[in-house]
Design a protein around this motif. Sequence first.
Motif, PDB file in Angstrom:
ATOM      1  N   LEU A 146      -6.633  -4.564  -4.129  1.00  0.00           N
ATOM      2  CA  LEU A 146      -5.823  -3.965  -3.470  1.00  0.00           C
ATOM      3  C   LEU A 146      -5.600  -3.088  -3.492  1.00  0.00           C
ATOM      4  O   LEU A 146      -4.569  -2.506  -5.089  1.00  0.00           O
ATOM      5  CB  LEU A 146      -4.276  -4.869  -2.738  1.00  0.00           C
ATOM      6  CG  LEU A 146      -4.331  -5.822  -1.705  1.00  0.00           C
ATOM      7  CD1 LEU A 146      -3.561  -6.083  -1.834  1.00  0.00           C
ATOM      8  CD2 LEU A 146      -5.599  -5.429  -0.311  1.00  0.00           C
ATOM      9  N   MET A 147      -6.052  -1.445  -2.589  1.00  0.00           N
ATOM     10  CA  MET A 147      -5.909   0.571  -3.195  1.00  0.00           C
ATOM     11  C   MET A 147      -4.540   0.261  -1.732  1.00  0.00           C
ATOM     12  O   MET A 147      -4.487   0.098  -0.747  1.00  0.00           O
ATOM     13  CB  MET A 147      -6.406   0.446  -3.097  1.00  0.00           C
ATOM     14  CG  MET A 147      -5.899   2.006  -3.218  1.00  0.00           C
ATOM     15  SD  MET A 147      -8.242   3.131  -2.496  1.00  0.00           S
ATOM     16  CE  MET A 147      -7.388   4.683  -2.167  1.00  0.00           C
ATOM     17  N   LEU A 148      -2.908   0.897  -2.383  1.00  0.00           N
ATOM     18  CA  LEU A 148      -1.955   1.912  -1.784  1.00  0.00           C
ATOM     19  C   LEU A 148      -1.877   2.744  -1.868  1.00  0.00           C
ATOM     20  O   LEU A 148      -1.617   3.317  -2.604  1.00  0.00           O
ATOM     21  CB  LEU A 148      -0.799   0.724  -2.138  1.00  0.00           C
ATOM     22  CG  LEU A 148       0.216   0.934  -1.223  1.00  0.00           C
ATOM     23  CD1 LEU A 148      -0.033  -0.236  -0.219  1.00  0.00           C
ATOM     24  CD2 LEU A 148       1.499   0.192  -1.976  1.00  0.00           C
ATOM     25  N   MET A 182       1.393   4.083 -21.027  1.00  0.00           N
ATOM     26  CA  MET A 182      -0.330   2.826 -20.251  1.00  0.00           C
ATOM     27  C   MET A 182       0.383   1.747 -20.031  1.00  0.00           C
ATOM     28  O   MET A 182      -0.916   0.449 -19.919  1.00  0.00           O
ATOM     29  CB  MET A 182      -0.876   2.743 -21.121  1.00  0.00           C
ATOM     30  CG  MET A 182      -1.949   3.910 -21.809  1.00  0.00           C
ATOM     31  SD  MET A 182      -3.707   4.195 -22.527  1.00  0.00           S
ATOM     32  CE  MET A 182      -3.256   2.487 -23.475  1.00  0.00           C
ATOM     33  N   ALA A 183       1.762   1.598 -19.168  1.00  0.00           N
ATOM     34  CA  ALA A 183       2.560   0.469 -19.221  1.00  0.00           C
ATOM     35  C   ALA A 183       1.892   0.437 -17.689  1.00  0.00           C
ATOM     36  O   ALA A 183       1.254   1.250 -17.081  1.00  0.00           O
ATOM     37  CB  ALA A 183       3.791   0.414 -18.866  1.00  0.00           C
ATOM     38  N   ALA A 184       1.768  -1.103 -17.416  1.00  0.00           N
ATOM     39  CA  ALA A 184       1.761  -1.394 -15.710  1.00  0.00           C
ATOM     40  C   ALA A 184      -0.190  -0.941 -15.700  1.00  0.00           C
ATOM     41  O   ALA A 184      -0.633  -1.392 -14.627  1.00  0.00           O
ATOM     42  CB  ALA A 184       2.049  -0.366 -15.145  1.00  0.00           C
ATOM     43  N   GLY A 185      -0.869  -1.159 -16.603  1.00  0.00           N
ATOM     44  CA  GLY A 185      -2.527  -0.716 -16.634  1.00  0.00           C
ATOM     45  C   GLY A 185      -2.981   0.733 -15.887  1.00  0.00           C
ATOM     46  O   GLY A 185      -3.943   0.482 -15.038  1.00  0.00           O
ATOM     47  N   VAL A 186      -1.913   1.669 -15.694  1.00  0.00           N
ATOM     48  CA  VAL A 186      -2.368   2.568 -15.514  1.00  0.00           C
ATOM     49  C   VAL A 186      -3.775   3.360 -15.920  1.00  0.00           C
ATOM     50  O   VAL A 186      -5.100   3.629 -14.417  1.00  0.00           O
ATOM     51  CB  VAL A 186      -1.360   3.971 -15.128  1.00  0.00           C
ATOM     52  CG1 VAL A 186      -1.957   5.242 -14.423  1.00  0.00           C
ATOM     53  CG2 VAL A 186      -0.003   3.450 -14.529  1.00  0.00           C
ATOM     54  N   ALA A 201       2.016  -2.893 -11.922  1.00  0.00           N
ATOM     55  CA  ALA A 201       3.086  -4.314 -12.491  1.00  0.00           C
ATOM     56  C   ALA A 201       3.306  -5.745 -12.098  1.00  0.00           C
ATOM     57  O   ALA A 201       3.169  -6.244 -12.114  1.00  0.00           O
ATOM     58  CB  ALA A 201       4.072  -3.566 -13.132  1.00  0.00           C
ATOM     59  N   SER A 202       3.316  -5.896 -10.326  1.00  0.00           N
ATOM     60  CA  SER A 202       3.862  -6.682  -9.803  1.00  0.00           C
ATOM     61  C   SER A 202       3.033  -7.306  -9.465  1.00  0.00           C
ATOM     62  O   SER A 202       3.166  -8.147  -9.230  1.00  0.00           O
ATOM     63  CB  SER A 202       3.875  -5.386  -8.376  1.00  0.00           C
ATOM     64  OG  SER A 202       2.977  -5.373  -7.502  1.00  0.00           O
ATOM     65  N   GLY A 203       1.087  -6.634  -9.668  1.00  0.00           N
ATOM     66  CA  GLY A 203       0.102  -7.382  -9.686  1.00  0.00           C
ATOM     67  C   GLY A 203       0.267  -7.407  -8.177  1.00  0.00           C
ATOM     68  O   GLY A 203      -0.893  -8.196  -7.780  1.00  0.00           O
ATOM     69  N   VAL A 204       0.602  -6.617  -7.585  1.00  0.00           N
ATOM     70  CA  VAL A 204       0.118  -6.295  -5.808  1.00  0.00           C
ATOM     71  C   VAL A 204      -0.689  -5.880  -5.104  1.00  0.00           C
ATOM     72  O   VAL A 204      -1.568  -6.058  -4.715  1.00  0.00           O
ATOM     73  CB  VAL A 204       1.470  -6.808  -4.503  1.00  0.00           C
ATOM     74  CG1 VAL A 204       1.344  -5.715  -3.721  1.00  0.00           C
ATOM     75  CG2 VAL A 204       2.779  -7.476  -4.938  1.00  0.00           C
ATOM     76  N   VAL A 205      -0.807  -4.558  -6.547  1.00  0.00           N
ATOM     77  CA  VAL A 205      -1.776  -3.408  -5.397  1.00  0.00           C
ATOM     78  C   VAL A 205      -2.706  -3.211  -7.575  1.00  0.00           C
ATOM     79  O   VAL A 205      -2.178  -3.618  -8.502  1.00  0.00           O
ATOM     80  CB  VAL A 205      -1.109  -2.270  -5.887  1.00  0.00           C
ATOM     81  CG1 VAL A 205      -2.004  -0.675  -6.143  1.00  0.00           C
ATOM     82  CG2 VAL A 205      -0.155  -2.131  -4.427  1.00  0.00           C
ATOM     83  N   ASP A 206      -4.338  -2.897  -7.091  1.00  0.00           N
ATOM     84  CA  ASP A 206      -4.963  -2.582  -8.637  1.00  0.00           C
ATOM     85  C   ASP A 206      -5.155  -1.702  -7.945  1.00  0.00           C
ATOM     86  O   ASP A 206      -5.447  -0.898  -9.492  1.00  0.00           O
ATOM     87  CB  ASP A 206      -5.812  -3.827  -8.339  1.00  0.00           C
ATOM     88  CG  ASP A 206      -5.884  -5.263  -7.147  1.00  0.00           C
ATOM     89  OD1 ASP A 206      -5.310  -5.389  -8.543  1.00  0.00           O
ATOM     90  OD2 ASP A 206      -5.528  -5.586  -6.583  1.00  0.00           O
TER      91      ASP A 206
END
Length: 393
Positions: A286-288, A1-5, A303-308
Amino acid sequence: MAAGVFEGLRLPCGLVLKNRIAKSAMSDSLGDGRGAPTAEQGRLYARWAEGGLGLAVIGEVQVSPHYAEKPGNLVLNAGADLAAFRALARQGGGNGAQIWPQLGHAGALAYGPISAPVGPSALDLPGLRCGEMGAAEIAALPAEFAASAARSQEAGFGGVQIHAAHGFLLSQFLSPLFNKRVDGYGGPIENRMRLLLEVIEAVRGAVGPAFAIGVKLNSSDQLEGGLAEAEALQVIAALDRSSVDLIDISGGTYFPGAKAASDSGGRGPYFMGFARQARRRTSKPLMLTGGFKTRAQAEEALASGVVDVVGMARALVLAPDLPEQWRAGRMPAPEFPRFAETPEGGVTAWYTMRMSDLAEERAPEGARDIGDAMRDYAARDAARAEIWRRHFL
């Protein structure tokens, strides 16, 4: 569950997505030819919900039957079969998933056999002809989108996505390639984004503060003379000041002869660089969308914090239960088909017919030939176009 998936995400309107995995919009062409959902379409979205998605976006739901992208599109206008839409909302909203219609208008890219295409400006190019929209037509559009959004809410969907990407009408207004107007909707980007902002304002007025509104936006048109990243970032800044809840970043335009980013064969995700710039201009979620194929890519982006939210399309067509597979520690990536040849439109046709296989619970032996997929897709379009003409025209 790393990176909050698998972490939930609360949107500004208060709606909560149960995880960060979305099925981004695809034109599944599974409508009945009269603009209504079918039982098969319901089964397809139920499969995605059961597979563990947080959000599914129904591609190409039209606000008007007169400018559809394909004759298999859904239409959410005053004549819509709301009972059929309610059934789709229930099926696609199972297992805690969210399901949103993507509200759109194909404009200059409307399907010729069932429409007379129009856009911001008249065009007469090889493979692309359209008339110019009049001032009254433009003025009526925000109310059309708002009415369709209100019907979406009535049908039980938790939100809508406004389609302003990939060369369809609101994207055409943003793009200097399509938009040569000299009135208040043309010229500088502040004018070219006006219609999109008016649509958002009208939709919010129709649905109230607790209903989710997303926008799909090109990072660029990926065409010479089209919307470029610098202007797209100005649109992002304007969306930050609006009432939208989720900005879905993609790119590319369905222009005659242009190659879709998803058909490029390059390594994804495709628009991460733009998303980093967008993150500095907005606090909106933001969705990518574009090029995500593996769990590692999804985790890295989050994990980058750029994409939600990570938007996936073809990967979920190949493995509709991919989120549950990831949760169980299996299938880090689905197996993507390899095509010896990729004629224009062929890959899209292949994945569209693969969605039909899922919807109709078929398990074809081996991989469908891309040529067969194109023929099957064209034959279905022709049959549905005849139904569409009898019903709407």
